[in-house]
Scaffold this active site. Sequence first.
Site, PDB file in Angstrom:
ATOM      1  N   GLU A  64       0.854  -1.184   0.000  1.00  0.00           N
ATOM      2  CA  GLU A  64       0.000   0.000   0.000  1.00  0.00           C
ATOM      3  C   GLU A  64       0.884   1.226   0.000  1.00  0.00           C
ATOM      4  O   GLU A  64       2.061   1.157   0.350  1.00  0.00           O
ATOM      5  CB  GLU A  64      -0.874   0.046   1.264  1.00  0.00           C
ATOM      6  CG  GLU A  64      -1.840  -1.084   1.432  1.00  0.00           C
ATOM      7  CD  GLU A  64      -2.646  -0.937   2.722  1.00  0.00           C
ATOM      8  OE1 GLU A  64      -2.381   0.016   3.488  1.00  0.00           O
ATOM      9  OE2 GLU A  64      -3.531  -1.768   2.948  1.00  0.00           O
ATOM     10  N   HIS A  70      -7.622   4.371   5.856  1.00  0.00           N
ATOM     11  CA  HIS A  70      -7.082   3.097   6.289  1.00  0.00           C
ATOM     12  C   HIS A  70      -6.026   3.308   7.368  1.00  0.00           C
ATOM     13  O   HIS A  70      -5.007   3.938   7.141  1.00  0.00           O
ATOM     14  CB  HIS A  70      -6.487   2.332   5.105  1.00  0.00           C
ATOM     15  CG  HIS A  70      -6.229   0.899   5.416  1.00  0.00           C
ATOM     16  ND1 HIS A  70      -5.144   0.483   6.115  1.00  0.00           N
ATOM     17  CD2 HIS A  70      -6.944  -0.212   5.130  1.00  0.00           C
ATOM     18  CE1 HIS A  70      -5.180  -0.828   6.243  1.00  0.00           C
ATOM     19  NE2 HIS A  70      -6.263  -1.274   5.655  1.00  0.00           N
TER      20      HIS A  70
END
Length: 303
Positions: A208, A246
Amino acid sequence: MNFTPASKVIVQGIMEPLGVTYAPLMQAYGTHIVAGVSPGFGGQMLNEIPVFDMLEQALPLVGAIDTAIICNPPYSALDAALEAIAAGVRQIVLISQGMPPLDMVHLIRKAEATETLVVGPNSPGVIVPGQVLLGIHPPELYMPGSVGLISRSGTLTYEVAWSLTQAGLGQSIAISIGGDAIVGSSFPQWLQILDEDDQTDVIVLVGEIGGDSEEAAAHYIAEAIDKPVIAYIAGRSAPRGRRMGHAGAIIDSQVADFGPDIGTAESKVTAFKRAKIPIVDRPSDIPAMVKKLLKHPARRSAG
């Protein structure tokens, strides 16, 4: 790494909501849960699992424990982990989310001194499909096979596993190292474990944006990993410089003092390309790339 159906597992915080929900599901999958720990609940049973107030009370009855799964609230998770390490447990899975960073620094130092493998925090844990579930992975998305899967995100781990399963490509093991800013085990550690694992033929790394763990992984793969590796980076379309939802995944690179580019999707993709590691644009592209590498498993040369 000792993740087998015979491994003895204890669940700390078993009477917390996470423990009450997932301990029976792990047990049903075949995980050998020998005891649970929840202060104040000693003497009770959960799904025929005996519950103790302290971990050391369980040891005389169940013997040495291989893995501790920690479901405690974040501010008591460190105490649970230290209790496990003191009891000789050398594999710890931290499901807890949002552990204080200084607690993690303390735990990592203790883990390094005792050669303890720590997965998480903020992690769904580890699954060896068809054998053992150590955490909260939805096992119906997985099937046994030879693809090793490493990720930072739990939900992305599930998505990639399901895409592989639908394509008939089973997994040897799936690990989420965790989404918090400081985690116990790293991509390089797990890459080394899977490189030495006889059941794993190809490795899929799901990264990510935020932080520099993917750049470090790309460098380590180029230097030390022989098995074929495929990479996918999530978040390429996220607005640059904006914090997203997130937890722990997206870090303002200037604040983190990584410099202006480290942590961006471009930086991570460039790192993998420089290391000559195949990188796909979307999770749905992973199965085709895995099939290609399994047909032609050219071993990487170190250097």
